[in-house]
Design a protein around this motif. Structure first.
Motif, PDB file in Angstrom:
ATOM      1  N   GLU A  66       0.472  -0.927   0.043  1.00  0.00           N
ATOM      2  CA  GLU A  66       0.225  -0.124   0.308  1.00  0.00           C
ATOM      3  C   GLU A  66       0.827   1.222   0.212  1.00  0.00           C
ATOM      4  O   GLU A  66       1.803   1.389   1.273  1.00  0.00           O
ATOM      5  N   ARG A  69      -4.234   5.359   0.833  1.00  0.00           N
ATOM      6  CA  ARG A  69      -4.763   5.310   2.235  1.00  0.00           C
ATOM      7  C   ARG A  69      -6.107   6.545   1.961  1.00  0.00           C
ATOM      8  O   ARG A  69      -5.789   7.797   2.371  1.00  0.00           O
ATOM      9  N   ARG A  94     -10.477   4.501  -1.101  1.00  0.00           N
ATOM     10  CA  ARG A  94      -8.821   4.698  -2.525  1.00  0.00           C
ATOM     11  C   ARG A  94      -7.905   3.721  -2.105  1.00  0.00           C
ATOM     12  O   ARG A  94      -7.382   4.472  -0.764  1.00  0.00           O
ATOM     13  N   VAL A  96      -3.820   2.972  -3.030  1.00  0.00           N
ATOM     14  CA  VAL A  96      -3.260   3.486  -3.940  1.00  0.00           C
ATOM     15  C   VAL A  96      -2.450   2.031  -3.595  1.00  0.00           C
ATOM     16  O   VAL A  96      -1.649   2.053  -2.642  1.00  0.00           O
ATOM     17  N   TYR A 116       0.454   5.316 -14.594  1.00  0.00           N
ATOM     18  CA  TYR A 116      -0.934   4.882 -13.932  1.00  0.00           C
ATOM     19  C   TYR A 116      -0.475   3.894 -13.252  1.00  0.00           C
ATOM     20  O   TYR A 116      -0.769   2.793 -12.314  1.00  0.00           O
ATOM     21  N   THR A 120      -5.149   2.319  -8.552  1.00  0.00           N
ATOM     22  CA  THR A 120      -5.691   2.182  -7.679  1.00  0.00           C
ATOM     23  C   THR A 120      -7.075   1.134  -7.980  1.00  0.00           C
ATOM     24  O   THR A 120      -7.393   0.783  -8.867  1.00  0.00           O
ATOM     25  N   TYR A 134     -11.358  -1.773 -10.321  1.00  0.00           N
ATOM     26  CA  TYR A 134     -10.108  -1.472 -10.426  1.00  0.00           C
ATOM     27  C   TYR A 134      -9.992  -1.367 -11.563  1.00  0.00           C
ATOM     28  O   TYR A 134     -10.928  -1.845 -12.809  1.00  0.00           O
TER      29      TYR A 134
END
Length: 169
Positions: A66, A69, A94, A96, A116, A120, A134
């Motif tokens: 992670e 957040r 969400r 990441v 990109y 996420t 996703y």
């Protein structure tokens, strides 16, 4: 300046499990490094092998860590006005996530892949259940036409889908 259009495909599934259980399952599968320390360790790595060791120590059982957040549901709950706000606000989270070693494999073929990745995932509670969504990396990279990057992106997509399916139960 040219503008390129990129059509993004969203993959989603709906789980009957409670929101908190899904987040707990994701937390158990993801690595949670202290990001400042992780960044310093990446900078200190003197070789590719050392960098791989730093990343492997940071990722969880899913192969992902992670990065950030964003608890949008918590923000919505602060509005005590009318509508769905306040205590009844929807739960929206969400995350990441990613793996720098996978990101490297894509970016070495298509530099724009760095726009990109990390990726996420969205976990949000709705009337019909908890949605896990996703945006497929392969759809982001398709316009670039690089088969090597698309292969890595497809493998990444499969791993993220497996993670979300496992968390959804």
């Amino acid at each position: 300046m040219p503008v390129n259009q990129i059509a993004v495909e969203r993959w989603s599934l709906v789980s009957p499990k409670p929101f908190a259980e899904i987040v707990e399952a994701l937390d158990a599968l993801l690595g949670h490094p202290e990001m400042r320390e992780f960044g310093m360790n990446v900078m200190k790595a003197g070789s590719w092998q050392e960098l791989e060791h730093v990343v492997r120590a940071a990722i969880g059982r899913s192969g992902f860590m992670e990065f950030a957040r964003f608890n949008l549901g918590q923000i919505l709950s602060k509005d005590h006005g009318a509508g769905e706000q306040g205590a009844a606000a929807p739960k929206i989270l969400r995350l990441v996530i990613g793996n720098p070693l996978i990101m490297k494999k894509m970016a070495e073929h298509v530099h724009d892949a760095a726009s990109y990745a990390p990726v996420t995932i969205l976990v949000d509670e709705r009337v019909d259940g908890v949605h896990l969504s996703y945006d497929l990396m392969a759809s982001y990279l398709l316009p670039y036409g690089n088969l090597s990057a698309l292969k890595v992106a497809g493998e990444l997509d499969a791993k993220v889908k497996a993670l979300l399916t496992a968390a959804a139960g």
